[in-house]
Motif scaffolding. Structure first.
Motif: not given
Length: 341
Positions: A144-155, A193-200
């Motif tokens: 897991p890494q920070f905010c990866m949902y913003k990178n090539k995850c539009g679909n 905060d990135y260490l506490k929650y991520g989009l799942g």
């Protein structure tokens, strides 16, 4: 002169017994400066891999112009049967080396990994569980890494926007995140905060984080059937972006396992790296036969992965999105802060 016919002419190749391939490009030109600890770290990578994969795994190492001592080590582990394929080249660039490793077989899943990854137990089993639970998954990372949902995850965001299964979830192993960003040279002034929650996303009792990095990830091999044959960069440029964007052409989702199943070691050896213990993986239940996609319509690729993310991550809209997807209210205002390096 030739007499007679080659007895193997027109002979169909048998189906491979391997169900999973691991491709490792390695470039260690010498053992000084930046590369001083690189061979030791690469050896830990290989050792951890051998201890954590099942018997139907084909390990392919592409020597991308390394020095003689690395060549000797690779030749040794190949002749001892620890790795199945070994390709020696001059320094042709990282992704070109990966492409050489991908060619010549039709193994269903392929993990592409850097040579400084320390694999942990159950990474392979956990990855295949994700592919089984999420038929649209085409790439599964294990760190897991920070905010990866913003990178090539539009679909994936477009497809699941109105689903209750898409929401912010607690980070299970924040130490893994800290170690990763330490390993790539970041200071620790990033938003905690990135260490506490991520989009799942949760489906069939399997949790994943949306998005994936590319220093170690498993891909459905089918998407490489028409792969580009050459990149004119040794490292970076448009080469790494290729691995991120190729899945989108098939409308595949990029996700990461909920738990952390590997460490990025970097180029400096630390004592903890050799202290990680593994039990030999003797798992006999092996998955295969995953859903594959045809190439997606170009307009839908553009809509999902270019236009939609621009709308969703507009500063005002993104705050509404974060609230809607259950990010704790105390984190919403600062969640868009730029991450320092």
């Amino acid at each position: 002169m030739r007499i007679g016919n080659n007895p193997h002419k027109d002979e169909v190749l048998p189906q491979s017994d391997y169900l999973h391939q691991v491709v490792i490009p390695v470039y260690i030109p010498h053992q000084e400066g930046y590369f001083k600890d690189s061979l030791r770290i690469f050896q830990l990578c290989i050792q951890s891999l051998l201890k954590t994969v099942h018997s139907k795994t084909c390990i392919t190492v592409v020597n991308n112009g390394s020095c003689e001592i690395v060549i000797e080590y690779l030749d040794q582990i190949y002749h001892e049967g620890h790795i199945q394929e070994l390709i020696h080249t001059e320094n042709i660039g990282k992704l070109n080396a990966v492409l050489k490793g991908l060619a010549g077989n039709n193994i269903e899943l392929v993990t592409i990994t850097d040579a400084d990854v320390l694999f942990l137990e159950n990474w392979q089993e956990s990855s295949t569980k994700v592919f089984r639970a999420l038929p649209k998954a085409g790439v599964v990372g294990v760190v897991p890494q920070f905010c990866m949902y913003k990178n090539k995850c539009g679909n994936i965001l477009f497809d699941t926007l109105f689903s209750e299964k898409l929401k912010f979830i607690p980070i299970q192993f924040s130490e893994g995140l800290v170690r990763f960003y330490d390993s790539i040279g970041w200071d620790r002034s990033y938003n905690k905060d990135y260490l506490k929650y991520g989009l799942g996303l949760e489906h069939d009792n399997v949790k994943v984080f949306v998005g994936s990095g590319h220093f170690v990830a498993t891909y459905k091999k089918q998407m490489f059937q028409e792969m580009k044959s050459y990149f004119n960069y040794k490292l970076g440029g448009d080469s790494e972006n290729y691995l991120d964007t190729l899945p989108l052409k098939y409308d595949y989702w990029r996700v990461t396992t909920y738990d952390n199943y590997a460490y990025h070691m970097g180029n400096v050896f630390e004592d903890w790296m050799s202290e990680i213990e593994h039990n030999k993986n003797n798992r006999t239940e092996i998955d295969f036969g995953f859903v594959v996609h045809k190439q997606a319509i170009s307009f839908m690729v553009l809509l999902k992965n270019e236009l939609f993310p621009k709308f969703l991550f507009n500063h005002s809209i993104s705050k509404l999105f974060y609230n809607w997807k259950k990010l704790p209210k105390s984190m919403v205002n600062n969640y868009n802060n730029i991450i320092p390096k």
